[in-house]
Enzyme design. Structure first.
Site, PDB file in Angstrom:
ATOM      1  N   ASN A  36      11.177  38.884  10.276  1.00 47.37           N
ATOM      2  CA  ASN A  36      10.458  37.456   9.966  1.00 47.37           C
ATOM      3  C   ASN A  36       9.148  37.945   9.056  1.00 47.37           C
ATOM      4  OD1 ASN A  36       9.097  35.183   9.284  1.00 47.37           O
ATOM      5  ND2 ASN A  36       9.616  34.392  11.461  1.00 47.37           N
TER       6      ASN A  36
ATOM      7  N   ARG B  97      14.614  36.176   7.543  1.00 48.22           N
ATOM      8  CA  ARG B  97      14.287  34.983   7.419  1.00 48.22           C
ATOM      9  C   ARG B  97      13.674  34.996   6.114  1.00 48.22           C
ATOM     10  NH1 ARG B  97       9.101  31.582   9.424  1.00 48.22           N
ATOM     11  NH2 ARG B  97       9.900  29.438   9.077  1.00 48.22           N
TER      12      ARG B  97
ATOM     13  N   HIS C 152      13.017  24.353   8.789  1.00 49.69           N
ATOM     14  CA  HIS C 152      13.467  24.748  10.187  1.00 49.69           C
ATOM     15  C   HIS C 152      15.030  24.689  10.321  1.00 49.69           C
ATOM     16  CE1 HIS C 152       9.388  22.883  11.730  1.00 49.69           C
ATOM     17  NE2 HIS C 152       9.294  24.099  11.530  1.00 49.69           N
TER      18      HIS C 152
ATOM     19  N   ARG D 162      -1.078  20.135  10.155  1.00 46.90           N
ATOM     20  CA  ARG D 162      -0.529  19.425   8.993  1.00 46.90           C
ATOM     21  C   ARG D 162      -0.509  18.014   9.306  1.00 46.90           C
ATOM     22  NH1 ARG D 162       4.703  23.254   8.213  1.00 46.90           N
ATOM     23  NH2 ARG D 162       3.599  24.469   9.821  1.00 46.90           N
TER      24      ARG D 162
ATOM     25  N   GLU E 256      15.497  31.337  17.222  1.00 43.89           N
ATOM     26  CA  GLU E 256      15.742  31.369  15.499  1.00 43.89           C
ATOM     27  C   GLU E 256      16.223  32.898  15.551  1.00 43.89           C
ATOM     28  OE1 GLU E 256      13.043  28.986  12.825  1.00 43.89           O
ATOM     29  OE2 GLU E 256      12.081  29.221  14.934  1.00 43.89           O
TER      30      GLU E 256
END
Ligand code: AMP
Length: 402
Positions: free
Chosen positions: A7, A95, A184, A245, A388
């Site tokens: 990643n 990823r 996601h 956010r 993940e």
């Protein structure tokens, strides 16, 4: 097969080496501060099952190639490592944040795939270039191992037009690909699969709401195993209230800020992405700090918790309406897995929709999947840890088997 999962961020590389037969993690590491004066590498190595060893390096790491080489040197170190040679790595799984409308599933990386990921850079200007750095370095270091791209957006490509279109001039979609993509996806797909397995049903026959609440947060309506709506949009800014956010705001806010606060596009972008959400409301973006502050009477912290959990509840209600009958609601990621108060508040008042929580069980901490609904709840509510890296390793294996 040994799969290396990468990643790659703009100044960091997160990686894991997994054995896909046993699904055991052999090494998990993080290279940070690439390009700065001093960089860091921290890697947990599992030479045999339980004996975890932590290796640390603190030295200049000028670029991603150096970072990845250092990581591989540790993996193949005769004393500290777990492999004799890097050729034992059978495949590399990457990823990739944005696959646009091009990629509906994971894919073996070719020159055409790289060009298509490059073409998505305008949609993810920070993430896709960094992901491509990781891909190029890995192709160089492992020329014989197949490389597989696993996209955050791919799971959401089943969302129908009524949910992915914004009510804007149609040309913006046709010419500039402005639409909801969702993110996601690897996590939502992973926990949806785990949930169906726990319920003993094929995922293709299972309806659920998956709630990923970490520093970033998103929720997905999953119908018959497929994503049919999700809260993040063209970018990961839309939807839920996140660490820094804002999630949903009135689109006229930008005009208001430009006209009345003299803010330019960059300042507005920074504010909405980095200075809003929980942090904007109370100055803290870690839920643990927020709970501590609430206990001391901090009113802003309480408002932050209330705004976040209210937004969660609103979307859960919306997705129940969208899905009709649902089998389950699944909470995952840092907050979803660990914060019993956020879970409880996000589900408050949903008893008449068949959602009943066992508060004692909800208070428990578990590394394994945990059912937090009562036996007479018509909707099963579970906490399922996301993974993940494992999901990317499984995807990589499955693409290579096809
Ligand atoms: P993630 O992005 O999935 O790694 O989640 C990170 C976030 O999870 C942190 O910013 C915290 O807000 C939250 N978190 C982690 N551990 C806990 C905990 N024990 N209780 C509440 N929140 C937590």
């Amino acid at each position: 097969m040994k799969v290396l999962v990468i990643n790659s961020g703009s100044s960091s590389i997160k990686y894991q080496l997994l054995d896909t037969e046993t699904e055991a993690v052999m090494v998990s590491g993080l290279v940070e501060r690439i390009g700065e004066e001093m960089g860091d590498l921290k890697a947990k190595v599992y030479p045999d099952t339980d004996d975890e060893v932590v290796n640390k390096l603190h030295q200049p790491i000028p670029d991603h190639t150096t970072g990845m080489r250092l990581a591989i040197d540790l993996i193949t170190d005769p004393e500290k490592g777990v492999l004799k040679d890097k050729s034992e790595i059978g495949a590399v799984g990457h990823r990739v944040v944005h696959g646009g409308e091009e990629f509906h599933k994971s894919i073996i990386i070719t020159d055409e795939v790289i060009a298509a990921i490059e073409a998505c850079i305008p949609l993810a200007p920070l993430h896709n270039p960094a992901n491509l750095d990781g891909i190029r370095v890995a192709m160089d270091l492992f020329p014989d191992a197949p490389q597989v791209a696993v996209f955050d957006t791919a799971f959401h490509q089943t969302i129908p037009a009524r949910a992915f279109m914004y009510a804007l001039p149609y040309e913006l979609y046709e010419e500039d690909r402005v639409r909801r993509y969702g993110f996601h996806g690897t996590s939502h797909k992973f926990v949806a699969g785990e949930m169906a397995a726990i319920l003993g049903k094929p995922v293709e026959e299972t309806n659920m709401i998956t709630v990923h609440l970490g520093n970033g947060g998103s929720m997905t309506a999953v119908q018959n195993g497929k994503s049919i709506d999700t809260t993040m949009g063209m970018t990961p800014l839309e939807g839920l209230v996140m660490g820094t956010r804002s999630g949903d705001v009135d689109p006229a806010l930008h005009t208001f800020l430009a006209r009345n606060k003299n803010m330019d596009i960059e300042a507005i972008d920074t504010m909405l992405n980095k200075e809003s959400g929980l942090k904007g409301l109370c100055g803290m973006n870690d839920m643990r700090d927020i709970h501590e502050a609430i206990a001391k009477g901090d009113k802003h912290a309480k408002i932050a918790l209330d705004v976040q959990t209210y937004r969660n509840r609103k979307y859960i209600g919306a997705y129940m309406a969208v899905l009709g009958c649902i089998d389950a609601i699944v909470f995952t990621a840092g907050i979803g897995e660990n914060d019993e108060i956020v879970r409880l508040e996000s589900l408050r008042g949903l008893e008449c929709f068949g959602v009943k929580i066992d508060e004692k069980v909800n208070d428990q901490r578990a590394k394994e999947p945990l059912k937090i609904s009562t036996d007479d709840s018509t909707v099963a509510v579970w906490v399922i840890p996301t993974n993940e890296e494992l999901a990317i390793a499984r995807e990589t294996k499955s693409v290579l088997n096809q």
